[in-house]
Design a protein around this motif. Structure first.
Motif, PDB file in Angstrom:
ATOM      1  N   SER A 186       0.835  -1.206   0.000  1.00  0.00           N
ATOM      2  CA  SER A 186       0.000   0.000   0.000  1.00  0.00           C
ATOM      3  C   SER A 186       0.867   1.252   0.000  1.00  0.00           C
ATOM      4  CB  SER A 186      -0.904  -0.023   1.239  1.00  0.00           C
ATOM      5  OG  SER A 186      -1.610   1.192   1.372  1.00  0.00           O
ATOM      6  N   LYS A 191      -1.563   4.020  -2.229  1.00  0.00           N
ATOM      7  CA  LYS A 191      -3.017   3.901  -2.164  1.00  0.00           C
ATOM      8  C   LYS A 191      -3.384   2.777  -1.196  1.00  0.00           C
ATOM      9  CE  LYS A 191      -3.122   3.392  -6.566  1.00  0.00           C
ATOM     10  NZ  LYS A 191      -3.568   3.264  -7.978  1.00  0.00           N
ATOM     11  N   PRO A 192      -4.595   2.774  -0.652  1.00  0.00           N
ATOM     12  CA  PRO A 192      -4.995   1.733   0.289  1.00  0.00           C
ATOM     13  C   PRO A 192      -4.949   0.342  -0.331  1.00  0.00           C
ATOM     14  CG  PRO A 192      -6.528   3.585   0.382  1.00  0.00           C
ATOM     15  CD  PRO A 192      -5.644   3.809  -0.819  1.00  0.00           C
ATOM     16  N   TRP A 193      -4.708  -0.656   0.522  1.00  0.00           N
ATOM     17  CA  TRP A 193      -4.657  -2.053   0.063  1.00  0.00           C
ATOM     18  C   TRP A 193      -5.937  -2.420  -0.659  1.00  0.00           C
ATOM     19  CZ3 TRP A 193      -7.582  -6.425   1.424  1.00  0.00           C
ATOM     20  CH2 TRP A 193      -7.048  -7.656   1.029  1.00  0.00           C
ATOM     21  N   GLU A 194      -7.087  -1.972  -0.162  1.00  0.00           N
ATOM     22  CA  GLU A 194      -8.373  -2.277  -0.799  1.00  0.00           C
ATOM     23  C   GLU A 194      -8.407  -1.773  -2.237  1.00  0.00           C
ATOM     24  OE1 GLU A 194     -13.184  -1.613  -0.156  1.00  0.00           O
ATOM     25  OE2 GLU A 194     -11.776  -0.463   1.057  1.00  0.00           O
ATOM     26  N   GLU A 195      -7.892  -0.581  -2.479  1.00  0.00           N
ATOM     27  CA  GLU A 195      -7.877  -0.041  -3.842  1.00  0.00           C
ATOM     28  C   GLU A 195      -6.932  -0.840  -4.740  1.00  0.00           C
ATOM     29  OE1 GLU A 195      -7.345   4.123  -4.316  1.00  0.00           O
ATOM     30  OE2 GLU A 195      -8.697   4.642  -2.650  1.00  0.00           O
ATOM     31  N   LEU A 196      -5.808  -1.289  -4.178  1.00  0.00           N
ATOM     32  CA  LEU A 196      -4.888  -2.124  -4.959  1.00  0.00           C
ATOM     33  C   LEU A 196      -5.555  -3.411  -5.405  1.00  0.00           C
ATOM     34  CD1 LEU A 196      -1.383  -2.010  -3.212  1.00  0.00           C
ATOM     35  CD2 LEU A 196      -1.989  -1.193  -5.494  1.00  0.00           C
ATOM     36  N   LYS A 198      -8.703  -3.925  -5.841  1.00  0.00           N
ATOM     37  CA  LYS A 198      -9.691  -3.607  -6.865  1.00  0.00           C
ATOM     38  C   LYS A 198      -9.034  -3.350  -8.213  1.00  0.00           C
ATOM     39  CE  LYS A 198     -13.490  -0.425  -7.957  1.00  0.00           C
ATOM     40  NZ  LYS A 198     -14.302   0.731  -7.481  1.00  0.00           N
ATOM     41  N   GLU A 199      -7.974  -2.533  -8.213  1.00  0.00           N
ATOM     42  CA  GLU A 199      -7.314  -2.152  -9.459  1.00  0.00           C
ATOM     43  C   GLU A 199      -6.610  -3.333 -10.124  1.00  0.00           C
ATOM     44  OE1 GLU A 199      -3.289   0.287 -10.609  1.00  0.00           O
ATOM     45  OE2 GLU A 199      -4.571   1.144  -9.057  1.00  0.00           O
ATOM     46  N   THR A 203     -11.140  -6.006 -10.475  1.00  0.00           N
ATOM     47  CA  THR A 203     -11.681  -5.381 -11.699  1.00  0.00           C
ATOM     48  C   THR A 203     -11.276  -6.162 -12.944  1.00  0.00           C
ATOM     49  OG1 THR A 203     -11.829  -3.177 -10.712  1.00  0.00           O
ATOM     50  CG2 THR A 203     -11.705  -3.298 -13.112  1.00  0.00           C
ATOM     51  N   VAL A 211     -14.743  -7.134  -1.815  1.00  0.00           N
ATOM     52  CA  VAL A 211     -14.421  -5.790  -1.347  1.00  0.00           C
ATOM     53  C   VAL A 211     -14.095  -5.833   0.145  1.00  0.00           C
ATOM     54  CG1 VAL A 211     -15.915  -4.659  -3.057  1.00  0.00           C
ATOM     55  CG2 VAL A 211     -16.851  -5.329  -0.836  1.00  0.00           C
ATOM     56  N   THR A 213     -14.883  -2.571   1.864  1.00  0.00           N
ATOM     57  CA  THR A 213     -15.969  -1.662   2.246  1.00  0.00           C
ATOM     58  C   THR A 213     -17.221  -1.997   1.439  1.00  0.00           C
ATOM     59  OG1 THR A 213     -14.333   0.073   2.665  1.00  0.00           O
ATOM     60  CG2 THR A 213     -16.634   0.745   2.475  1.00  0.00           C
TER      61      THR A 213
END
Length: 538
Positions: A186, A191-196, A198-199, A203, A211, A213
């Protein structure tokens, strides 16, 4: 999120390969043992997907494959793939150390901590403990143990941490290590681990329901968590998100499993193949490990898997490429391991096997301690005219000789094959359900234990209050006494003398108290890092 040892899950098979039951059938047969909640399964076999629900898991009217569950440590597999992707992109190396990445922020008290590599974090070979010492006084009994553990606390722990021994370290399960890896990635990407996740993973694979959140719509599809018969609540993560923060559905996890089933054909071909390469032995589980994923064998075929558990959920993902099979088990109750559902697809009948008689002096040749991994030890005792064997964290089970240094369990379809070197028994191999687990004999004294009639323990059962929020529940299952601390699984305890019992999973003992030898039990003392007294509830 700890990965508890499970005798039946870890054992391996003696019989010819059996036709597996469908996962849904296996779940149907054992869901009735849940005190609350239910089981959702997803199974992909040679191009065909199926889903099932047993008991009451998610909200009414929601298809089983769309119900959301916390998946706990299955999140570690995602963290492993993120590491592989970062290495392939040239952002970091597997050999990059904590000192290289955090040296500007942390002055490490122990240079061995600073020299930990990212590969060691991903393979549980860093030497770090399961949890950081500053996460709280009793995280295993906490309702939400990771919620307040932020980067500042993580860095403070690393600055003062000291690792015992010298590298290389054997694989030993560490939520801290995998959570730290996720936080480092991260920081690396900003960026947050969650966004990583997802990206880089969800996705590209089209996994919109995997997810951290939840959206308002996803909240409505979340299966409510249970701790035994009681309702519980969700867990939350900060710095250690990479160890277990994800929620997902059976449908999404089948998509993810199919990416592992045929990684060359997935949208994540290169990082997935990297993550699935064998990196280190994982002797505690009789397996090997890739980047966050455990690699074993069933009937000689490679199997890639990971289980998960949070305060009110249990989960399992298993991928067997040679059989074109993906299995997903999601349970909204922490009272039943998801592995037990997978195991039930292969439960074999005991059958009739001729046994032989061996005199006591011949049985004594097998008595000893046999080590599979740092935390997985077989103990073999002779009790009267039979051998009894336990794996760490499990009860003793009787075995009968069938000849040629081979013994058959009496209660499960499994066998033990001992091996001699220079006429002396030197190792054993446990065989059940397509798996083979070997352990070598070590120079360690066998414990002196007593095995009285179970009726002598009945008065010991009940609830003992350590505090208003923490209770030790003592029960009898089969021929074994179990003690369960609030928020933890029940563990067997073994009698060393009347009224005194020892754990084998931790260095701890229980001593039952009475006002006099002839009066009823009034309480107990838990001897673990001091003395902790608990009064027996009426």
């Amino acid at each position: 999120m700890s990965r508890a040892l499970s005798l039946s899950f870890l054992l391996a098979a003696i019989l010819p390969a059996l036709a597996d039951k469908p996962l849904a059938e296996a779940a149907s047969g054992i869901a009735g043992h849940l005190p609350a909640g239910g089981i959702v399964t997803g199974e992909w076999i040679k191009g065909k997907a199926s889903f099932s629900e047993h008991g009451t898991s998610g909200p009414a009217g929601i298809a089983p494959e769309k119900q959301l569950f916390e998946i706990g440590s299955i999140s570690k597999v995602f963290t492993g793939i993120l590491l592989a992707d970062s290495v392939l992109d040239g952002k970091v190396r597997y050999e990059s150390t904590l000192k290289e990445l955090l040296g500007g922020e942390i002055a490490f008290k122990d240079s061995k901590v600073g020299n930990i590599t990212l590969l060691q974090l991903a393979t549980h070979t860093s030497g770090l403990p399961r949890l950081p010492g500053n996460i709280g006084p009793n995280p295993d009994a906490s309702d939400d143990p990771y919620a307040n553990y932020d980067r500042q606390l993580l860095h403070a722990y690393l600055a003062g941490a000291v690792i015992e021994g010298e590298p290389p370290y054997p694989a030993a399960y560490s939520n801290l290590g995998m959570g730290l890896l996720g936080d480092l990635l991260s920081e690396l990407h900003g960026k947050p681990w969650e966004e990583l996740v997802k990206e880089k993973i969800t996705t590209p694979l089209g996994m919109s329901d995997t997810v951290v959140t939840l959206s308002e719509f996803q909240e409505k599809r979340l299966a409510p968590p249970h701790r035994g018969a009681k309702e519980h609540h969700s867990w939350h993560f900060q710095a250690l998100a990479g160890a277990g923060a994800l929620r997902s559905t059976a449908a999404d996890l089948l998509v993810f499993g199919k990416a592992l089933l045929a990684p060359r054909n997935s949208a994540l071909a290169e990082p997935t193949q990297e993550a699935m390469k064998t990196r280190a032995p994982y002797n505690d589980f009789g397996a090997e490990i890739g980047l966050g994923i455990i690699i074993g064998k069933i009937d000689g075929d490679p199997v890639f898997e990971h289980s998960g558990g949070t305060g009110g959920y249990r989960s399992m993902l298993q991928v067997i490429p040679a059989r074109e099979t993906v299995r997903v088990v999601l349970i909204n109750n922490d009272a039943m391991p998801a592995e037990s559902v997978v195991r039930a697809t292969r439960d074999a009948p005991l059958g009739n096997v001729a046994t032989v008689e061996l005199p006591a002096e011949e049985l004594d040749a097998y008595v000893g301690v046999y080590q599979m991994g740092p935390k997985a030890i077989f103990t073999v005792l002779r009790v009267d005219d039979e051998l009894r064997i336990r794996l760490t964290g499990q009860p003793f089970a009787p075995v009968k000789p069938v000849g040629d240094d081979r013994f058959r369990y009496q209660s499960i379809a499994a066998e033990i094959q001992f091996k001699r070197v220079d006429e002396k028994v030197a190792s054993l191999t446990l065989l059940q359900n397509g798996r083979e687990l070997a352990a070598r004999r070590i120079d360690q004294p066998v414990p002196e234990l007593q095995f009285p009639a179970v009726d002598e323990w009945k008065e010991l059962t009940g609830e003992y209050e350590l505090s208003p929020d923490q209770v030790i529940t003592v029960s009898i299952k089969g021929h074994t006494l179990f003690a369960q601390v609030t928020g933890q699984p029940p563990y067997p305890v073994f009698q060393t003398k009347p009224g005194h019992f020892a754990y084998d999973v931790v260095d701890a003992e229980i001593e039952f108290e009475r006002e006099s030898p002839a009066t009823p039990v009034t309480g107990l003392v838990l001897h673990q890092n001091g003395e902790h007294r608990a009064k027996k509830r009426p």
